[in-house]
Write a protein that holds these residues in place. Structure first.
Motif: not given
Length: 284
Positions: A70-79
């Motif tokens: 799980v990561r935060w792109t700076g704009v969105r959450v990405r799984v």
């Protein structure tokens, strides 16, 4: 409790057990809530639902554990969910087929962006949730990565805008720093055309799969200086790669593919038509 977004990316393993999927879903939701990112409640509900679908697909169709990031792109959450099967979900007649059916239709309808990529372990299926301006944000923040050890020393390097992962990490045991540096891989996948493949010695029948897909890779601490700059790695087909291509060699491969495409179209195809006509004119 609020958690620092610097815990992004956060990864964990999900075992192939019935109680593991709900636990993973709760872990993802709690993590993202702790980041205090600006996502409305209905988007958090979608995060919970889509995470469940991807993880369930991964463990149900492989009967094996999977890895979740799980990561935060700076704009969105990405799984991202990585499992041991190389079979990637494919669009078919306006719907999604292969693993999970309904679950992947949900992913396509609810996610801001989604996709899949080959992985040395099998494949990774990912989705993003957040605002959309028509173009997905980069998977990582361009600029600089930093690995900080538990002794307080820091090692930094350039993080390309195209890289899909940020190796930034804190509190790394000092004796593990060389291993972390050796494992840094700046990578960006690209897809190839889908073709019907068969391997008589490996499996029966025909399977649609991509050929000549691959990635741009850069391993800044690789013992081979030629791999410390971006190269292209091409998977000819499943399990077959052309590795370490510099720009000149990419051009050479492209030229050979164009030549072969012309050969197939201008020579092989007419010869096939003639052979079929000849065969039809001389029945057995």
């Amino acid at each position: 409790m609020m958690t620092d977004r610097r815990t992004s990316p956060y990864g964990f393993r999900v075992e192939a057990e019935s109680e593991a999927v709900p636990e993973a879903r709760r872990k993802i939701l709690a993590l993202v809530r702790g980041w205090d990112v600006t996502l409305p409640d209905d988007t958090l509900g979608d995060l919970e639902l889509l995470s469940t679908e991807l993880i369930t697909n991964a463990v149900r169709h492989t009967d094996s554990s999977c890895a979740v990031v799980v990561r935060w792109t700076g704009v969105r959450v990405r799984v991202e969910v990585t499992d041991v099967s190389p079979a990637r979900p494919q669009r078919c007649h306006g719907a999604l087929e292969a693993e999970g059916g309904r679950g992947l239709v949900l992913v396509e309808s609810l996610a801001t962006a989604w996709g899949s990529a080959p992985d040395p372990a099998g494949k990774t299926v990912w989705f993003e949730l957040g605002p959309s301006d028509g173009t997905p944000p980069p998977w990582s923040t361009p600029g600089k990565w930093t690995i900080t050890t538990d002794s307080g020393s820091a090692t930094s390097g350039y993080l390309p805008a195209w890289a899909e992962d940020d190796p930034t990490e804190a509190h790394v045991p000092l004796d593990q720093l060389p291993e972390r540096l050796a494992g840094i891989n700046h990578r960006n996948f690209f897809e190839g055309p889908m073709l019907p493949l068969t391997a008589p010695d490996v499996w029966e029948g025909v399977e649609e799969d991509a050929v000549f897909e691959g990635s741009i890779d850069c391993n800044p601490y690789d013992p081979d200086p030629g791999l410390r700059v971006p190269v292209v790695n091409l998977q000819v087909c499943v399990g077959r790669w052309i590795l370490g291509l510099d720009p000149q060699r990419v051009a050479e491969v492209a030229a050979k593919l164009r030549t072969h495409a012309d050969f197939l179209d201008e020579k092989v195809r007419p010869a096939l038509i003639a052979a079929r006509e000849d065969w039809a004119a001389h029945p057995a």
